[in-house]
Scaffold this motif. Structure first.
Motif, mmCIF file in Angstrom:
data_model
loop_
_atom_site.group_PDB
_atom_site.id
_atom_site.type_symbol
_atom_site.label_atom_id
_atom_site.label_comp_id
_atom_site.label_asym_id
_atom_site.label_seq_id
_atom_site.Cartn_x
_atom_site.Cartn_y
_atom_site.Cartn_z
ATOM 1 N N PRO A 182 14.935 -20.870 25.673
ATOM 2 C CA PRO A 182 15.837 -20.492 24.573
ATOM 3 C C PRO A 182 16.550 -19.165 24.847
ATOM 4 O O PRO A 182 15.910 -18.137 25.072
ATOM 5 N N VAL A 183 17.867 -19.198 24.816
ATOM 6 C CA VAL A 183 18.644 -18.017 25.173
ATOM 7 C C VAL A 183 18.407 -16.869 24.194
ATOM 8 O O VAL A 183 18.380 -15.699 24.591
ATOM 9 N N ALA A 184 18.213 -17.162 22.908
ATOM 10 C CA ALA A 184 18.005 -16.097 21.925
ATOM 11 C C ALA A 184 16.705 -15.343 22.193
ATOM 12 O O ALA A 184 16.656 -14.111 22.110
ATOM 13 N N ILE A 185 15.632 -16.069 22.524
ATOM 14 C CA ILE A 185 14.355 -15.419 22.819
ATOM 15 C C ILE A 185 14.455 -14.618 24.113
ATOM 16 O O ILE A 185 13.933 -13.503 24.211
ATOM 17 N N ALA A 186 15.132 -15.186 25.118
ATOM 18 C CA ALA A 186 15.295 -14.468 26.382
ATOM 19 C C ALA A 186 16.069 -13.172 26.180
ATOM 20 O O ALA A 186 15.713 -12.118 26.734
ATOM 21 N N GLU A 187 17.125 -13.219 25.375
ATOM 22 C CA GLU A 187 17.909 -12.010 25.127
ATOM 23 C C GLU A 187 17.125 -11.000 24.293
ATOM 24 O O GLU A 187 17.263 -9.791 24.488
ATOM 25 N N ALA A 188 16.296 -11.487 23.356
ATOM 26 C CA ALA A 188 15.464 -10.568 22.579
ATOM 27 C C ALA A 188 14.486 -9.842 23.489
ATOM 28 O O ALA A 188 14.223 -8.644 23.322
ATOM 29 N N HIS A 189 13.948 -10.570 24.471
ATOM 30 C CA HIS A 189 13.056 -9.933 25.448
ATOM 31 C C HIS A 189 13.809 -8.884 26.256
ATOM 32 O O HIS A 189 13.303 -7.768 26.476
ATOM 33 N N ASN A 190 15.019 -9.217 26.694
ATOM 34 C CA ASN A 190 15.795 -8.272 27.488
ATOM 35 C C ASN A 190 16.136 -7.021 26.703
ATOM 36 O O ASN A 190 16.204 -5.919 27.267
ATOM 37 N N GLN A 191 16.361 -7.180 25.406
ATOM 38 C CA GLN A 191 16.641 -6.011 24.567
ATOM 39 C C GLN A 191 15.399 -5.167 24.341
ATOM 40 O O GLN A 191 15.483 -3.947 24.187
ATOM 41 N N ALA A 192 14.234 -5.827 24.335
ATOM 42 C CA ALA A 192 12.993 -5.112 24.005
ATOM 43 C C ALA A 192 12.344 -4.442 25.195
ATOM 44 O O ALA A 192 11.688 -3.396 25.049
ATOM 45 N N VAL A 193 12.495 -5.032 26.388
ATOM 46 C CA VAL A 193 11.723 -4.575 27.537
ATOM 47 C C VAL A 193 12.015 -3.109 27.849
ATOM 48 O O VAL A 193 13.154 -2.647 27.786
ATOM 49 N N VAL A 194 10.940 -2.373 28.128
ATOM 50 C CA VAL A 194 11.039 -0.955 28.476
ATOM 51 C C VAL A 194 10.858 -0.837 29.985
ATOM 52 O O VAL A 194 9.762 -1.042 30.506
ATOM 53 N N ARG A 195 11.931 -0.515 30.673
ATOM 54 C CA ARG A 195 11.889 -0.415 32.126
ATOM 55 C C ARG A 195 11.451 0.978 32.567
ATOM 56 O O ARG A 195 11.305 1.884 31.742
ATOM 57 N N GLY A 196 11.241 1.107 33.879
ATOM 58 C CA GLY A 196 10.763 2.383 34.402
ATOM 59 C C GLY A 196 11.670 3.544 34.065
ATOM 60 O O GLY A 196 11.217 4.631 33.688
ATOM 61 N N GLY A 197 12.983 3.320 34.159
ATOM 62 C CA GLY A 197 13.925 4.386 33.819
ATOM 63 C C GLY A 197 13.883 4.753 32.352
ATOM 64 O O GLY A 197 14.015 5.924 31.986
ATOM 65 N N ASP A 198 13.684 3.737 31.474
ATOM 66 C CA ASP A 198 13.581 4.006 30.038
ATOM 67 C C ASP A 198 12.353 4.860 29.736
ATOM 68 O O ASP A 198 12.402 5.777 28.907
ATOM 69 N N LYS A 199 11.248 4.546 30.413
ATOM 70 C CA LYS A 199 10.026 5.307 30.197
ATOM 71 C C LYS A 199 10.199 6.753 30.642
ATOM 72 O O LYS A 199 9.766 7.690 29.942
ATOM 73 N N THR A 200 10.866 6.951 31.780
ATOM 74 C CA THR A 200 11.111 8.311 32.266
ATOM 75 C C THR A 200 11.968 9.097 31.285
ATOM 76 O O THR A 200 11.686 10.265 30.972
ATOM 77 N N ARG A 201 13.020 8.459 30.774
ATOM 78 C CA ARG A 201 13.904 9.136 29.824
ATOM 79 C C ARG A 201 13.191 9.416 28.504
ATOM 80 O O ARG A 201 13.451 10.428 27.851
ATOM 81 N N PHE A 202 12.298 8.507 28.088
ATOM 82 C CA PHE A 202 11.545 8.722 26.861
ATOM 83 C C PHE A 202 10.693 9.987 26.954
ATOM 84 O O PHE A 202 10.716 10.849 26.065
ATOM 85 N N PHE A 203 9.950 10.104 28.054
ATOM 86 C CA PHE A 203 9.092 11.279 28.193
ATOM 87 C C PHE A 203 9.904 12.541 28.476
ATOM 88 O O PHE A 203 9.493 13.646 28.111
ATOM 89 N N ALA A 204 11.080 12.413 29.088
ATOM 90 C CA ALA A 204 11.945 13.573 29.287
ATOM 91 C C ALA A 204 12.460 14.081 27.943
ATOM 92 O O ALA A 204 12.511 15.297 27.697
ATOM 93 N N LEU A 205 12.834 13.148 27.063
ATOM 94 C CA LEU A 205 13.280 13.522 25.723
ATOM 95 C C LEU A 205 12.143 14.159 24.937
ATOM 96 O O LEU A 205 12.331 15.165 24.233
ATOM 97 N N LEU A 206 10.935 13.582 25.073
ATOM 98 C CA LEU A 206 9.776 14.135 24.384
ATOM 99 C C LEU A 206 9.458 15.541 24.895
ATOM 100 O O LEU A 206 9.154 16.449 24.111
ATOM 101 N N GLU A 207 9.553 15.730 26.202
ATOM 102 C CA GLU A 207 9.285 17.043 26.787
ATOM 103 C C GLU A 207 10.283 18.078 26.267
ATOM 104 O O GLU A 207 9.914 19.212 25.942
ATOM 105 N N LYS A 208 11.541 17.680 26.176
ATOM 106 C CA LYS A 208 12.572 18.583 25.674
ATOM 107 C C LYS A 208 12.280 19.007 24.244
ATOM 108 O O LYS A 208 12.418 20.194 23.882
ATOM 109 N N GLN A 209 11.860 18.060 23.411
ATOM 110 C CA GLN A 209 11.554 18.373 22.018
ATOM 111 C C GLN A 209 10.325 19.259 21.898
ATOM 112 O O GLN A 209 10.269 20.161 21.045
ATOM 113 N N MET A 210 9.340 19.057 22.765
ATOM 114 C CA MET A 210 8.132 19.881 22.723
ATOM 115 C C MET A 210 8.430 21.319 23.141
ATOM 116 O O MET A 210 7.922 22.270 22.541
#
Length: 417
Positions: free
Chosen positions: A367-395
């Protein structure tokens, strides 16, 4: 690093094992087909035995609500329709990161067909860092990582209901309400209002949350009630809910045939076969799956009979008991699950199956809708790096000092050898 030279030595033994297993699997399948043909003639008798001894049967099994030889073609869906889906991903907590917290990311997809409307393709992230979020589950003996996945399941259902109700509110009509209090064969059929196109809400995976069986009651109360409330909102809006299970490992339907294979006068497992982990006389198909059997029974675009799951956890689902059927979607046999209020509205159920099959065709096998929902949700390595970089900046902005990862985590991210 994986040493392929050493691994290659084990491949010959593995291939021989798989060849022997393929022969045994064919034999189990032939035996299951024989029992299925017999069960067709004694279906009502088997159902009566199942109902009479249900408290003494120790294996998961389902009840067929239609003849076992049911083979129905999936109807063609209308060109104008809407499909909604959600899926989730997460960043797990780690004591080696700059802060102990976790993140849930829920992908949202709303696809409109034949309506000249923009789709919704985005995600809703939420970070959890409070003590009650991180350590509440410890009192029940549940690890934070497990609790995080349970919370994600509830969040997916809540977001799905919000999208479905939003789609419903954009029009003035609604699906005709099905007769949920009547038997399946006596249910009323109704047509959706022309002002609202047929809509389907889909999730990836089963609607039966087996993991809840192992949780204490207090822990369940944090997960299941929000999910059932979200389902009730979709029921009120008359937006059918569907769980799409690809590569299902379920055996509930095959286990119904174990009633035919039982050599005892009654299927009293508690007395005759209390230890189901051992080899018992009726487990002649084990480990044959439902999908393997229905692959031999269905043609592409067909569904088999409708079943009612008898999973014990469904006793807590109130009037949202789960029904399912197997559908040959062309690329595989998919297990399709719906709540009782969808299955009992014949027209709603048939149209939902048509929308599902169209989604599989548009998605080239999934199902294309479920596949696209997964693609929107998945947290890739770059997303994780940016998340912790943003968190570090706020801290740092908040005045915290010595912000950084542990030496272990730092060394794992690079090699000096």
């Amino acid at each position: 690093m994986l040493d392929l030279t050493k691994l290659a030595r084990q491949m010959q033994g593995l291939s021989q094992h798989l060849s022997l297993e393929a022969v045994a699997s064919r034999q189990r399948l032939e035996l299951a087909q024989q029992h299925l043909r017999k069960a067709i003639d004694f279906q009502q008798e088997l159902i009566e035995r199942q109902e009479k001894w249900r408290d003494r049967i120790l294996f998961a099994n389902a009840t067929p609500l239609q003849p076992l030889n049911t083979r129905l073609d999936i109807p063609t869906p209308p060109k104008v329709h809407t499909v909604i889906a959600t899926d989730g991903s997460q960043i797990a907590p780690s004591h080696h990161e700059i802060a102990y917290c976790y993140l849930l990311n829920i992908g949202r997809v709303v696809l409109h067909y034949g309506q000249n409307r923009y789709p919704i393709l985005d995600s809703l992230p939420e970070v959890f860092y409070r003590q009650e979020d991180l350590y509440m589950s410890r009192k029940w003996g549940i690890r934070t990582e497990e609790w995080m996945s349970f919370r994600r399941t509830a969040s997916e259902a809540i977001v799905l209901a919000e999208l479905a109700c939003s789609a419903h509110d954009q029009g003035s009509g609604e699906w005709g309400v099905g007769s949920s209090d009547k038997e399946l064969n006596n249910s009323s059929s109704s047509s959706p209002s022309p002002s609202i196109p047929p809509t389907l809400a889909m999730v990836d995976g089963s609607l039966i949350y087996w993991f809840l069986e192992q949780l204490p009651q207090d822990a369940r109360d944090h997960i299941l009630p929000p999910v059932l409330e979200a389902w009730q909102q979709m029921r009120t809006a008359q937006i059918p809910l569907m769980g799409y299970v690809s590569a299902s490992r379920n055996v509930e339907a095959v286990n119904f045939l174990r009633l035919m294979a039982c050599p005892h006068t009654a299927p009293d497992c508690a007395s005759y076969c209390p230890n189901q982990l051992e080899k018992v006389p009726c487990k002649v198909f084990d480990p044959l799956r439902d999908t393997a059997l229905w692959t031999t029974q269905l043609q592409p675009g067909q569904r088999g009979p409708l079943w009612r799951s008898n999973a014990r956890i469904l006793e807590l689902y109130e009037d949202h008991t789960i029904y399912f059927c197997y559908v040959h979607v062309g690329t595989e046999i998919a297990r399709i699950e719906v709540p009782a209020w969808v299955a009992k509205d014949t027209e709603m159920f048939d149209q939902a199956l048509g929308l599902m099959l169209a989604q599989v065709q548009k998605g080239y096998g999934y199902p294309v809708a479920i596949a696209e929902a997964h693609n929107q949700a998945v947290v890739r390595g770059g997303d994780k790096t940016r998340f912790f970089a943003l968190l570090e900046k706020q801290m740092i902005k908040a005045g915290l000092k010595n912000v950084g990862t542990s030496y272990k985590e730092a060394r794992k991210r690079g090699s000096i050898a």
